[in-house]
Design an enzyme around this catalytic site. Structure first.
Site, PDB file in Angstrom:
ATOM      1  N   THR A  95      39.232  42.950  34.240  1.00 10.36           N
ATOM      2  CA  THR A  95      38.543  42.319  35.375  1.00 10.36           C
ATOM      3  C   THR A  95      38.621  43.160  36.646  1.00 10.36           C
ATOM      4  O   THR A  95      37.851  42.942  37.574  1.00 10.36           O
ATOM      5  CB  THR A  95      39.128  40.921  35.674  1.00 10.36           C
ATOM      6  OG1 THR A  95      40.521  41.052  35.962  1.00 10.36           O
ATOM      7  CG2 THR A  95      38.941  39.984  34.482  1.00 10.36           C
ATOM      8  N   HIS A 100      45.109  50.026  34.944  1.00  7.74           N
ATOM      9  CA  HIS A 100      46.406  49.387  35.185  1.00  7.74           C
ATOM     10  C   HIS A 100      47.071  49.060  33.866  1.00  7.74           C
ATOM     11  O   HIS A 100      46.415  48.677  32.902  1.00  7.74           O
ATOM     12  CB  HIS A 100      46.266  48.125  36.041  1.00  7.74           C
ATOM     13  CG  HIS A 100      45.202  47.165  35.582  1.00  7.74           C
ATOM     14  ND1 HIS A 100      43.859  47.377  35.828  1.00  7.74           N
ATOM     15  CD2 HIS A 100      45.282  46.012  34.888  1.00  7.74           C
ATOM     16  CE1 HIS A 100      43.167  46.385  35.311  1.00  7.74           C
ATOM     17  NE2 HIS A 100      43.996  45.535  34.720  1.00  7.74           N
TER      18      HIS A 100
HETATM   19  P1  AMP Z   1      42.775  42.788  33.978  1.00  6.13           P
HETATM   20  O1  AMP Z   1      42.212  41.442  33.639  1.00  6.13           O
HETATM   21  O2  AMP Z   1      43.453  43.490  32.862  1.00  6.13           O
HETATM   22  O3  AMP Z   1      41.743  43.652  34.674  1.00  6.13           O
HETATM   23  O4  AMP Z   1      43.942  42.509  35.010  1.00  6.13           O
HETATM   24  C1  AMP Z   1      43.762  42.375  36.377  1.00  6.13           C
HETATM   25  C2  AMP Z   1      44.986  41.668  36.876  1.00  6.13           C
HETATM   26  O5  AMP Z   1      45.055  41.802  38.269  1.00  6.13           O
HETATM   27  C3  AMP Z   1      45.011  40.150  36.571  1.00  6.13           C
HETATM   28  O6  AMP Z   1      46.131  39.843  35.766  1.00  6.13           O
HETATM   29  C4  AMP Z   1      45.097  39.518  37.950  1.00  6.13           C
HETATM   30  O7  AMP Z   1      45.920  38.377  37.986  1.00  6.13           O
HETATM   31  C5  AMP Z   1      45.652  40.657  38.787  1.00  6.13           C
HETATM   32  N1  AMP Z   1      45.336  40.581  40.195  1.00  6.13           N
HETATM   33  C6  AMP Z   1      44.135  40.300  40.757  1.00  6.13           C
HETATM   34  N2  AMP Z   1      44.225  40.344  42.101  1.00  6.13           N
HETATM   35  C7  AMP Z   1      45.515  40.661  42.385  1.00  6.13           C
HETATM   36  C8  AMP Z   1      46.244  40.829  43.605  1.00  6.13           C
HETATM   37  N3  AMP Z   1      45.656  40.707  44.808  1.00  6.13           N
HETATM   38  N4  AMP Z   1      47.553  41.133  43.525  1.00  6.13           N
HETATM   39  C9  AMP Z   1      48.152  41.246  42.310  1.00  6.13           C
HETATM   40  N5  AMP Z   1      47.524  41.110  41.145  1.00  6.13           N
HETATM   41  C10 AMP Z   1      46.224  40.811  41.179  1.00  6.13           C
END
Ligand code: AMP
Ligand code: ZN
Length: 114
Positions: A95, A100
């Site tokens: 997302t 990461h």
């Molecule tokens: P992915 O779905 O693998 O792209 O993971 C993105 C991650 O970023 C998700 O687990 C979200 O909860 C996390 N995330 C989104 N916004 C933030 C933020 N401001 N600080 C920390 N984590 C975040």
């Protein structure tokens, strides 16, 4: 890249709970934890996803993985382990389009993923 959420976290424009930072990577707590221990480790260099990693980035990726395992251990997961995850593009559930590594630990995780 200009509108990238994680680049904004790196720049300090969006707050985060940092676990580790150096000149090339940042580790911080996931804002929506899926387990008692859930942190992300990211390169400061904007790389959209794992498919965009090239051979010059291999050593950087190695150091990021090494930091992720160190943080998993120091956050209480050395004994029971956990899961290192790199969601990639839409089918992978990515997302945020900035590479990461998730670490999830502190509870038993199911397999296979849904
Ligand atoms: P992915 O779905 O693998 O792209 O993971 C993105 C991650 O970023 C998700 O687990 C979200 O909860 C996390 N995330 C989104 N916004 C933030 C933020 N401001 N600080 C920390 N984590 C975040
Ligand atoms: Zn970015």
């Amino acid at each position: 890249m200009g509108n990238c959420l994680f680049c904004k976290i790196i720049a300090g424009e969006i707050p985060s709970t940092k676990l580790y930072e150096d000149n090339e990577m940042l580790a911080f707590l996931d804002i929506n934890p899926m387990s008692p221990v859930h942190f992300l480790v990211i390169p400061k260099k904007h790389i959209s996803n794992l498919f965009e990693v090239d051979t010059e980035d291999a050593a950087l990726l190695g150091r990021i993985l090494n930091k992720a395992q160190e943080l998993a251990k120091t956050n209480g997961c050395e004994e029971e382990g956990g899961r290192f995850i790199i969601n990639t593009k839409s089918d992978g559930g990515q997302t945020v389009d900035h590479l990461h590594i998730h670490f999830l630990g502190g509870r038993k995780l199911g397999w296979p993923p849904g």
